[in-house]
Design a protein around this motif. Sequence first.
Motif, short mmCIF file in Angstrom:
data_model
loop_
_atom_site.label_atom_id
_atom_site.label_comp_id
_atom_site.label_asym_id
_atom_site.label_seq_id
_atom_site.Cartn_x
_atom_site.Cartn_y
_atom_site.Cartn_z
N THR A 189 0.88 -1.31 0.04
CA THR A 189 -0.25 -0.14 0.15
C THR A 189 0.83 1.45 0.13
O THR A 189 1.43 1.12 1.29
CB THR A 189 -0.81 -0.43 1.33
OG1 THR A 189 -1.62 -1.24 1.15
CG2 THR A 189 -2.01 0.97 0.80
N MET A 190 0.91 2.30 -0.65
CA MET A 190 1.39 3.36 -1.18
C MET A 190 0.27 4.80 -0.15
O MET A 190 -1.23 4.92 -0.84
CB MET A 190 1.30 4.14 -2.39
CG MET A 190 2.72 5.04 -3.06
SD MET A 190 2.64 5.67 -4.30
CE MET A 190 3.74 5.04 -4.87
N ILE A 191 0.59 5.37 0.32
CA ILE A 191 -0.17 6.36 0.79
C ILE A 191 0.01 7.68 0.26
O ILE A 191 1.13 8.29 0.37
CB ILE A 191 0.17 6.98 2.36
CG1 ILE A 191 0.16 5.62 3.40
CG2 ILE A 191 -1.18 7.25 2.88
CD1 ILE A 191 -0.89 4.38 3.69
N THR A 192 -0.97 8.07 -0.21
CA THR A 192 -1.12 9.25 -0.79
C THR A 192 -1.52 10.71 -0.45
O THR A 192 -2.39 10.49 0.17
CB THR A 192 -1.92 9.49 -2.67
OG1 THR A 192 -2.85 9.59 -2.28
CG2 THR A 192 -0.79 8.50 -3.36
N ARG A 217 -4.73 11.15 -12.87
CA ARG A 217 -3.42 11.62 -13.29
C ARG A 217 -2.74 10.47 -13.50
O ARG A 217 -1.92 9.61 -14.05
CB ARG A 217 -2.72 12.09 -12.03
CG ARG A 217 -3.21 13.41 -11.27
CD ARG A 217 -2.44 14.24 -12.30
NE ARG A 217 -1.16 14.68 -11.33
CZ ARG A 217 -0.37 15.08 -10.33
NH1 ARG A 217 -0.71 15.62 -10.10
NH2 ARG A 217 0.99 14.63 -10.58
N ILE A 218 -3.72 9.36 -12.43
CA ILE A 218 -2.32 7.88 -12.75
C ILE A 218 -3.22 6.92 -13.79
O ILE A 218 -3.13 5.57 -13.80
CB ILE A 218 -2.48 7.46 -11.16
CG1 ILE A 218 -3.91 6.60 -10.57
CG2 ILE A 218 -1.75 8.11 -10.43
CD1 ILE A 218 -3.72 5.82 -9.25
N ALA A 219 -4.06 7.46 -14.35
CA ALA A 219 -5.03 6.40 -15.06
C ALA A 219 -3.95 5.42 -16.12
O ALA A 219 -4.46 4.31 -16.45
CB ALA A 219 -6.61 7.06 -15.71
N SER A 220 -3.14 6.55 -16.85
CA SER A 220 -2.38 5.68 -18.22
C SER A 220 -1.79 4.56 -16.94
O SER A 220 -1.36 3.22 -17.62
CB SER A 220 -1.76 6.05 -18.79
OG SER A 220 -0.39 7.18 -18.16
N TRP A 221 -0.84 4.58 -15.49
CA TRP A 221 -0.31 4.34 -15.14
C TRP A 221 -0.90 2.60 -15.17
O TRP A 221 -0.72 1.36 -15.01
CB TRP A 221 0.20 4.77 -14.33
CG TRP A 221 0.91 3.73 -12.25
CD1 TRP A 221 2.25 3.15 -12.59
CD2 TRP A 221 0.67 3.20 -11.80
NE1 TRP A 221 2.60 2.69 -11.39
CE2 TRP A 221 1.43 2.18 -10.42
CE3 TRP A 221 -0.89 3.08 -11.10
CZ2 TRP A 221 0.91 1.47 -9.81
CZ3 TRP A 221 -1.11 2.45 -9.53
CH2 TRP A 221 -0.19 2.01 -9.02
N PHE A 251 5.29 0.23 -7.72
CA PHE A 251 4.89 1.88 -7.56
C PHE A 251 6.49 2.65 -8.31
O PHE A 251 5.57 4.47 -7.73
CB PHE A 251 5.46 1.77 -5.44
CG PHE A 251 3.99 1.05 -5.36
CD1 PHE A 251 2.56 2.08 -5.67
CD2 PHE A 251 3.72 0.19 -4.31
CE1 PHE A 251 1.39 1.13 -5.61
CE2 PHE A 251 2.25 -0.14 -3.99
CZ PHE A 251 1.10 0.92 -4.27
N ALA A 252 7.21 2.41 -7.86
CA ALA A 252 8.90 3.57 -8.66
C ALA A 252 8.05 3.86 -9.25
O ALA A 252 8.52 5.10 -9.57
CB ALA A 252 9.73 2.76 -8.58
N MET A 253 7.45 3.66 -10.38
CA MET A 253 6.43 4.19 -11.70
C MET A 253 6.17 5.36 -11.55
O MET A 253 5.71 6.49 -12.17
CB MET A 253 6.32 3.08 -13.01
CG MET A 253 7.51 2.27 -13.26
SD MET A 253 6.52 1.07 -14.00
CE MET A 253 5.32 2.23 -15.30
N LEU A 254 4.94 4.80 -9.76
CA LEU A 254 4.16 6.05 -9.61
C LEU A 254 4.45 7.24 -9.51
O LEU A 254 4.19 8.34 -9.08
CB LEU A 254 3.54 5.21 -9.14
CG LEU A 254 1.43 5.61 -8.17
CD1 LEU A 254 1.50 6.39 -9.83
CD2 LEU A 254 1.00 4.85 -7.49
N GLU A 255 5.74 6.60 -8.12
CA GLU A 255 6.90 7.65 -7.71
C GLU A 255 7.07 9.25 -8.61
O GLU A 255 7.30 10.34 -8.63
CB GLU A 255 7.92 7.18 -7.13
CG GLU A 255 7.46 7.15 -5.75
CD GLU A 255 8.67 6.25 -4.76
OE1 GLU A 255 9.60 7.02 -5.29
OE2 GLU A 255 8.71 5.01 -4.69
#
Length: 414
Positions: free
Chosen positions: A181-184, A195-199, A240-244
């Motif tokens: 789990t990542m906390i935003t 914002r993260i739709a393509s990811w 998750f690294a890509m999301l960062e």
Amino acid sequence: MNAAIITIGDEILIGQIVDTNAAHIARQLNEAGITVSERLSVGDDARQIEESILRAMERCSVVITTGGLGPTKDDITKTTLARMFGCRMVNDPDVEMHIRGLLERRNIPFNELNRSQALVPEGCTVLFNAHGTAPGMWFERDGHILINLPGVPFEMKHLMEDEVLPRLKNRFELRSVVHRTMITAGIPESMLAERIASWEEALPPYLKLAYLPAPNIVRLRLSAYEVDGESVAAEIERRFAMLEEIIPDNIAGFENATLQEHVHRMLTERGQTLAVAESCTGGRIASLFTAMAGASAYLLAGAVTYSNEAKISMLGVSPDTLRRCGAVSEQTAREMAEGVRRITGADYGVATTGIAGPAGGSEEKPVGTVWFAVASAEGTTAVMRNSGTDRGQIIERASAYAIELLRDRILNRK
């Protein structure tokens, strides 16, 4: 492999207690590689108990129940199970000896009710309860397993760890269930999804994404079921690294991290200090920080200045400001933050002032209106937000947003 969890007891259904047992069991099963496909609570009713267990055993390889194993007449789970499996009740001498010894050490007489706890359905495997008087029980039918555990949380937890999980791991070849789990923070759920739709669309099919919103944060959980744990865990970290790189300014941490933990860590590492002046949040912000060990390294003071008189005498807010602008205003919030910073010498001063309701609102300033301010050597930032309509919700949301605003100031974002 899948499992069902059934918690038994009228006290759960009427809201007298919170069912923490099911949450603990679910976490333990997931970590072992068993997917929990359903959770259910039923009352102390033999028909409900039997029907629920039989339905669950048709669909799941493992069914775990808690509750209803005590010595009193309202605890009927054990006799219900004996009837379900066509067993008579028999005395287990090892359980009776354990109960006698346990009660003697507690100076409690051993009576017939205590003796009844040593009665178990014939044919079940007894799970030794080293920490209580109600043993656990293990049944098998047509390749399905039914496990019955006491409802007392600490007894259930020990039985899960000492008896249930080792037996399940020996009984089945379990594959991993992986969650990360990542906390935003600082971005609403709908905007985050955009914002993260393509990811998200590029995720492999075996990775499932869940959005878990909470006050001022959104948790993003990636899950995979019955997989090679090591390789999938590495793939999740890569994703998750890509999301960062997509939302670098909105990541507050991982797993159960909170915004206050993020700020706690930054203030500690930087050797900076904080003071808080609260009105509508009533000390909630300070309490969130003092709940963490090491807060004394940076938290200098917290003042709950609820009245105008307290704002004037303790923080130096101008009486003219309160007269012209009111307590719930940008200028008052600014002077509160600047005052608590000036008085304490802190690097950062945070202030909240608002209308938590249910009374006190107006057309111009409805219930939920909260002004926030953060003061530092670089100046003072003040922001107004409507934080809801329920008093508790307003306090929680306002506290969370004040900490988010402080985080952004520390990171020079606002």
